[in-house]
Design a protein around this motif. Structure first.
Motif, PDB file in Angstrom:
ATOM      1  N   ASN A   6       0.805  -1.213   0.000  1.00  0.00           N
ATOM      2  CA  ASN A   6       0.000   0.000   0.000  1.00  0.00           C
ATOM      3  C   ASN A   6       0.844   1.271   0.000  1.00  0.00           C
ATOM      4  O   ASN A   6       0.415   2.297  -0.513  1.00  0.00           O
ATOM      5  N   VAL A   7       2.033   1.227   0.575  1.00  0.00           N
ATOM      6  CA  VAL A   7       2.907   2.393   0.649  1.00  0.00           C
ATOM      7  C   VAL A   7       3.809   2.398  -0.575  1.00  0.00           C
ATOM      8  O   VAL A   7       4.566   1.449  -0.806  1.00  0.00           O
ATOM      9  N   ASN A  11       7.388  -0.227  -2.533  1.00  0.00           N
ATOM     10  CA  ASN A  11       7.455  -0.909  -3.825  1.00  0.00           C
ATOM     11  C   ASN A  11       8.659  -0.465  -4.653  1.00  0.00           C
ATOM     12  O   ASN A  11       8.885  -1.003  -5.728  1.00  0.00           O
ATOM     13  N   LEU A  12       9.419   0.495  -4.151  1.00  0.00           N
ATOM     14  CA  LEU A  12      10.601   1.003  -4.835  1.00  0.00           C
ATOM     15  C   LEU A  12      11.809   0.163  -4.420  1.00  0.00           C
ATOM     16  O   LEU A  12      12.057  -0.007  -3.225  1.00  0.00           O
ATOM     17  N   LEU A  24       8.714  12.182  -8.614  1.00  0.00           N
ATOM     18  CA  LEU A  24       7.295  12.153  -8.270  1.00  0.00           C
ATOM     19  C   LEU A  24       6.996  10.764  -7.721  1.00  0.00           C
ATOM     20  O   LEU A  24       7.153   9.765  -8.424  1.00  0.00           O
ATOM     21  N   ALA A  25       6.612  10.711  -6.461  1.00  0.00           N
ATOM     22  CA  ALA A  25       6.362   9.423  -5.812  1.00  0.00           C
ATOM     23  C   ALA A  25       4.891   9.025  -5.861  1.00  0.00           C
ATOM     24  O   ALA A  25       4.574   7.836  -5.877  1.00  0.00           O
ATOM     25  N   ASP A  26       3.988  10.012  -5.868  1.00  0.00           N
ATOM     26  CA  ASP A  26       2.575   9.668  -5.804  1.00  0.00           C
ATOM     27  C   ASP A  26       1.736  10.877  -6.203  1.00  0.00           C
ATOM     28  O   ASP A  26       2.127  12.015  -5.968  1.00  0.00           O
TER      29      ASP A  26
END
Length: 154
Positions: A6-7, A11-12, A24-26
């Protein structure tokens, strides 16, 4: 381990990034249609180096205060628990180069600062845990790599 967590940052693959960078992360579209963008402003290479807590704390104060002199669209500037960088959260959709310009202008303000804003026990929960010199050294090192901020992976 689940396929996707979810975070976003979980996932990185932190082994593949090449700090320093801004990515840009989100992007979130809120129920009323407002847009929030979250940027990963990574100062040090994950699992290799980190910023000391007084430096993190001082950069948090300095950037949170000074970035708002350049735009009224800063929602938050918050440190990562791993002490390798920060999340810059902005209202609305931004051109990537405008975000880089905002970060650069703000870090130049950090270099010009003569004190850490609100570094006292009235305005801060740990007012003694600051270092203007440490924050300026980190800002100087980050600015020196300005040409590479858009390169996230090696």
């Amino acid at each position: 381990m689940p396929d996707r967590m979810n975070v976003e940052s979980f996932n990185l693959d932190h082994r593949t990034v090449a700090a320093p960078y801004v990515r840009l992360a989100d992007t979130k579209v809120l129920p009323a249609g407002d847009v929030i963008e979250k940027y990963d402003v990574r100062f040090t290479q994950p699992n290799v180096a980190h910023l000391e807590m007084p430096t993190v704390h001082s950069l948090e104060h300095l950037v949170a205060e000074h970035s708002r002199n350049h735009t009224d669209r800063v929602v938050d500037f918050s440190p990562m628990g791993c002490q390798t960088g920060f999340y810059l959260t902005l209202a609305g959709r931004w051109e990537y180069d405008d975000v880089l310009d905002l970060v650069e202008a703000t870090l130049r303000d950090v270099l010009d600062a003569d004190e850490v804003p609100a570094a006292n026990e009235v305005q801060c929960g740990w007012g003694a845990n600051h270092t203007l010199t440490g924050a300026q050294d980190a800002a100087r090192a980050f600015l020196a790599q300005r040409a590479h901020w858009s390169t996230v992976t090696a």
